[in-house]
Design a protein around this motif. Structure first.
Motif, mmCIF file in Angstrom:
data_model
loop_
_atom_site.group_PDB
_atom_site.id
_atom_site.type_symbol
_atom_site.label_atom_id
_atom_site.label_comp_id
_atom_site.label_asym_id
_atom_site.label_seq_id
_atom_site.Cartn_x
_atom_site.Cartn_y
_atom_site.Cartn_z
ATOM 1 N N ASP A 72 28.761 14.976 -3.565
ATOM 2 C CA ASP A 72 29.035 15.359 -2.174
ATOM 3 C C ASP A 72 27.798 15.776 -1.389
ATOM 4 O O ASP A 72 27.488 15.209 -0.365
ATOM 5 C CB ASP A 72 30.055 16.498 -2.135
ATOM 6 C CG ASP A 72 31.473 15.946 -2.174
ATOM 7 O OD1 ASP A 72 31.587 14.703 -2.029
ATOM 8 O OD2 ASP A 72 32.418 16.725 -2.374
ATOM 9 N N ASP A 73 27.092 16.800 -1.873
ATOM 10 C CA ASP A 73 25.922 17.259 -1.121
ATOM 11 C C ASP A 73 24.641 16.662 -1.688
ATOM 12 O O ASP A 73 23.568 17.214 -1.508
ATOM 13 C CB ASP A 73 25.824 18.796 -1.172
ATOM 14 C CG ASP A 73 27.084 19.435 -0.631
ATOM 15 O OD1 ASP A 73 27.578 18.924 0.390
ATOM 16 O OD2 ASP A 73 27.575 20.404 -1.249
ATOM 17 N N GLY A 74 24.774 15.570 -2.370
ATOM 18 C CA GLY A 74 23.614 15.008 -3.065
ATOM 19 C C GLY A 74 22.700 14.204 -2.166
ATOM 20 O O GLY A 74 23.001 13.930 -1.009
ATOM 21 N N LEU A 75 21.576 13.808 -2.729
ATOM 22 C CA LEU A 75 20.609 13.024 -1.984
ATOM 23 C C LEU A 75 20.476 11.636 -2.612
ATOM 24 O O LEU A 75 20.893 10.625 -2.053
ATOM 25 C CB LEU A 75 19.253 13.757 -1.994
ATOM 26 C CG LEU A 75 18.129 13.035 -1.279
ATOM 27 C CD1 LEU A 75 18.317 13.111 0.218
ATOM 28 C CD2 LEU A 75 16.779 13.640 -1.665
ATOM 29 N N VAL A 76 19.927 11.596 -3.827
ATOM 30 C CA VAL A 76 19.592 10.308 -4.432
ATOM 31 C C VAL A 76 20.849 9.507 -4.773
ATOM 32 O O VAL A 76 20.891 8.293 -4.583
ATOM 33 C CB VAL A 76 18.686 10.512 -5.667
ATOM 34 C CG1 VAL A 76 18.384 9.184 -6.345
ATOM 35 C CG2 VAL A 76 17.395 11.205 -5.254
#
Ligand SMILES: Cc1cc2nc3c(=O)[nH]c(=O)nc-3n(C[C@H](O)[C@H](O)[C@H](O)COP(=O)(O)OP(=O)(O)OC[C@H]3O[C@@H](n4cnc5c(N)ncnc54)[C@H](O)[C@@H]3O)c2cc1C
Lengths: 220, 427
Positions: A72-76
């Motif tokens: 959900d709040d991830g980047l990669v």
């Protein structure tokens, strides 16, 4: 930075969605050596951010696949999901020591315990060594997260679900483990969420499995 | 003759590399001066393992510039890899040389003073091309056997700044050791980032050590700092050899199983305890020292108590205590529950206290026991100083003793100074 010297660019070959948030990304292997259980460092081309991903494909495939869950709040995990065939990713590795000891493969008994995408290294192991004597506990929330279930022998794969009753066992993998003790000479491999691994370690110890036979790969 | 000064921050590996460089400059007709003196060239071999090491590295670079603003300032080491761009922008720095090209610094300096462009990037990368250091700041000779690390502990920046694990060919290591022993060094210390993972075409660490122990000459071998993973039974047996010193700096980092898992260390606290117990059962006076990180993200009071408890139980005679320091790009940077500085300080102090008590107990246990002192220097009071095979600092008052010789002594007491030492008499 030195890191960049180790990264090399690999072409994306395909991206296959398994659920709305989980996908298998296939990239060029470029002849790199690899042992089932190892992971790669992957990042978007041009970004300094990269993350570890266990290899999902087998030792003999001429590509690398990884199974990724979009966080959900991830980047990669979000960036990789946007990739299309022909794009480039930066790749470092394979790395890591979460591998089968060669002398145990033919006759050893294995217990694999995974949560979520933690099933990835086991997918690689099972498909790389077709005769492997294993039992796989896969813990997920919903039964639609039984990623590529058809790739495992039905009698060896136990889906543990906590959010619906569509699995083989309703409850956590550690609940299943408590109810179904393992033999002391089992080689145990744990992969995924830290809390599961921590708990499973203790249960296995209580069941008399020596710690030298328990291997862990903590994702987060 | 041009004057050159060196400053090393951080680990033994850096120290080895500085020694090797200094030795090269010495034989190349440069005068080596103290870092506090006026020099034409300052070489700062930096460290970036914690925030404090970054700060110290920066201060040292500034100090060099203050001492002689016309001097050539060469910055190398892990900070040069981690912060290359920002260092290159500094007017106080003449050259930024990454770890892989550190051995080329002599060539860079020579080229510079011939008036040529000495772009470090134009020099070959080779992490093992250091010449054997005969002229060093120490009586122990460090031998680099390995560089880099593939373990990727979640707190650690080293794989990024030192790169992937690579091993120096065994034949070069034997040659290097033969030559330093011929030059009169009496103690050889193996060094690298993760030396236990040594592998030269299948020749592993245990086999390497066995082969080194079989080399001729009057020297002793110290393994020093090693990661506690993957030891075979053979490893424990090695210490029965009289040339191998009964001391290991075995990095524990935490005594809590849960913290070790989140650090992605390769062992459990239980396995660590088993290793220590095994060493002590075979060699009762074996000296274990360690590293501990306090305040890793999510570390609870219970975790901390487990660390203190294990440190007491395993009787580390020295604990190198680090406060956890966020390193950009590591997994631990993205972990929740970062610990406030104040709490980290409190926890570090608690570990240091255990370390002090342990040291005193270990020294007390060693009273009346023999040691082979390697004399390193003489104090102003004429007292000989050095270390015994168990890595105990020893003071010896006796006549006719020479530097860099082995002297058989019996430990007879504890000396309270700035650092705790032991006193001894001739055997
Ligand atoms: C050795 C190793 C192998 C890994 N292999 C895989 C793999 O095969 N497949 C995979 O999907 N991930 C894997 N991971 C996790 C992966 O590296 C990333 O952490 C993950 O993709 C999230 O990255 P992000 O940049 O999107 O989010 P970040 O910004 O890095 O993290 C956001 C938050 O997501 C949480 N998180 C991290 N991973 C997961 C996850 N898988 N599920 C739910 N929450 C998570 C973290 O705790 C963090 O708080 C592995 C990790 C390690 C250490």
């Amino acid at each position: 930075m030195m890191n960049s010297d180790f990264d090399s660019l690999h072409q994306v070959l395909s991206l296959r969605m398994l659920t709305p948030t989980a996908y298998v990304l296939r990239v060029e292997r470029k002849g790199l050596e690899f042992k089932a259980g190892q992971h790669l460092l992957l990042g978007r081309n041009g970004s300094i951010e990269s993350r570890e991903y266990s290899v999902y494909s087998t030792e003999s495939d001429d590509f690398f696949e990884v199974l990724v869950k979009e966080v959900d709040d991830g980047l990669v995990s979000k960036q990789l999901k946007q990739l299309k065939a022909g794009d480039k990713v930066k790749l470092d590795g394979p790395l890591g020591f979460f591998t089968l000891e060669p002398e145990t493969i033919a006759n050893g008994k294995f217990l694999f315990i995974a949560t979520g995408t933690g099933i990835s290294p086991f997918h690689s192991m099972v498909k790389s060594y077709p005769g492997l004597n294993y039992r796989l506990l896969h813990g997920v929330r919903y039964s639609n997260e039984a990623y590529d279930r058809q790739d495992y022998e039905p009698s060896r794969y136990i889906l543990c679900t906590t959010g619906d009753q569509g699995g083989d066992f309703y409850g956590r993998v550690t609940d299943f483990l408590r109810k179904n003790p393992v033999l002391k000479d089992t080689h145990c491999f744990l992969c995924g969420n830290f809390n599961m691994i921590h708990e499973a370690f203790e249960i296995l110890e209580q069941q008399g499995v020596p710690s030298s036979q328990v291997h862990a790969e903590v994702y987060f | 003759m041009k004057k050159i000064a060196f400053k090393t921050l951080g680990c033994r590996l850096n120290q080895y590399e500085t020694d090797a460089l200094a030795s090269r400059f010495h034989s190349g007709s440069y005068e080596i001066v103290d870092f506090n003196q006026q020099a034409d060239i300052y070489v700062v071999n930096t460290c970036t393992v914690t925030n404090q090491s970054d700060q110290k590295s920066r201060q040292t670079i500034n100090q060099a510039h203050r001492q002689n603003s016309d001097a050539m300032v060469v910055v190398t080491g892990c900070m040069a890899n981690n912060y290359k761009e920002s260092l290159l922008e500094s007017k106080n720095i003449s050259y930024v040389v990454d770890n892989e090209r550190k051995a080329a610094i002599f060539g860079i300096v020579e080229k510079h003073f011939r008036g040529e462009v000495a772009d470090p990037e134009g020099f070959d990368r080779d992490v093992f091309s250091y010449e054997a250091a005969y002229k060093t700041f120490h009586t122990r000779s460090m031998i680099k056997i390995q560089d880099g690390c593939n373990n990727f502990c979640t707190f650690c920046i080293i794989p990024k700044v030192r790169g992937r694990a690579t091993s120096r060919p065994a034949a070069d290591i034997y040659q290097n050791i033969r030559s330093v022993v011929e030059h009169g060094f009496k103690e050889v210390v193996l060094t690298g980032v993760n030396i236990g993972r040594y592998n030269d075409n299948g020749l592993n660490f245990e086999q390497l050590v066995e082969n080194i122990l079989a080399l001729p000459g009057d020297f002793r071998l110290r393994i020093s700092s090693i990661e506690p993973d993957g030891f075979s039974d053979r490893f424990f047996q090695l210490f029965a050899h009289p040339k191998l010193t009964p001391h290991l700096h075995l990095c524990l980092q935490s005594g809590s199983e849960s913290v070790l898992l989140r650090m992605r260390r390769m062992y459990t606290a239980k396995e660590f305890r088993a290793m220590a117990d095994k060493l002590r059962s075979l060699y009762p006076d074996f000296n274990l020292t360690t590293d501990i990180i306090t305040g890793f993200p999510g570390e609870t009071e219970e975790d901390m108590e487990a660390t203190l408890q294990l440190s007491r139980e395993l009787k580390f005679s020295h604990i190198h205590t680090f406060k956890y320091s966020v390193r950009t790009g590591t997994r631990a940077e993205r972990m929740p529950d970062q610990i406030p500085e104040k709490l980290k300080n409190q926890r570090s102090n608690a570990v240091r206290k255990v370390s002090e008590v342990n040291k005193r107990e270990y020294f007390t246990q060693m009273i009346g026991k023999p040691q082979r002192l390697l004399v390193e220097r003489f104090g102003a009071d004429g007292v000989a100083r050095g270390y015994g095979q168990n890595y105990i600092p020893i003071r010896l008052k006796a006549k006719g003793i020479e530097k860099n010789t082995f002297v058989d002594v019996v430990l007879d007491g504890i000396h309270e100074g700035k650092e705790l030492e032991m006193t001894a008499v001739l055997l």
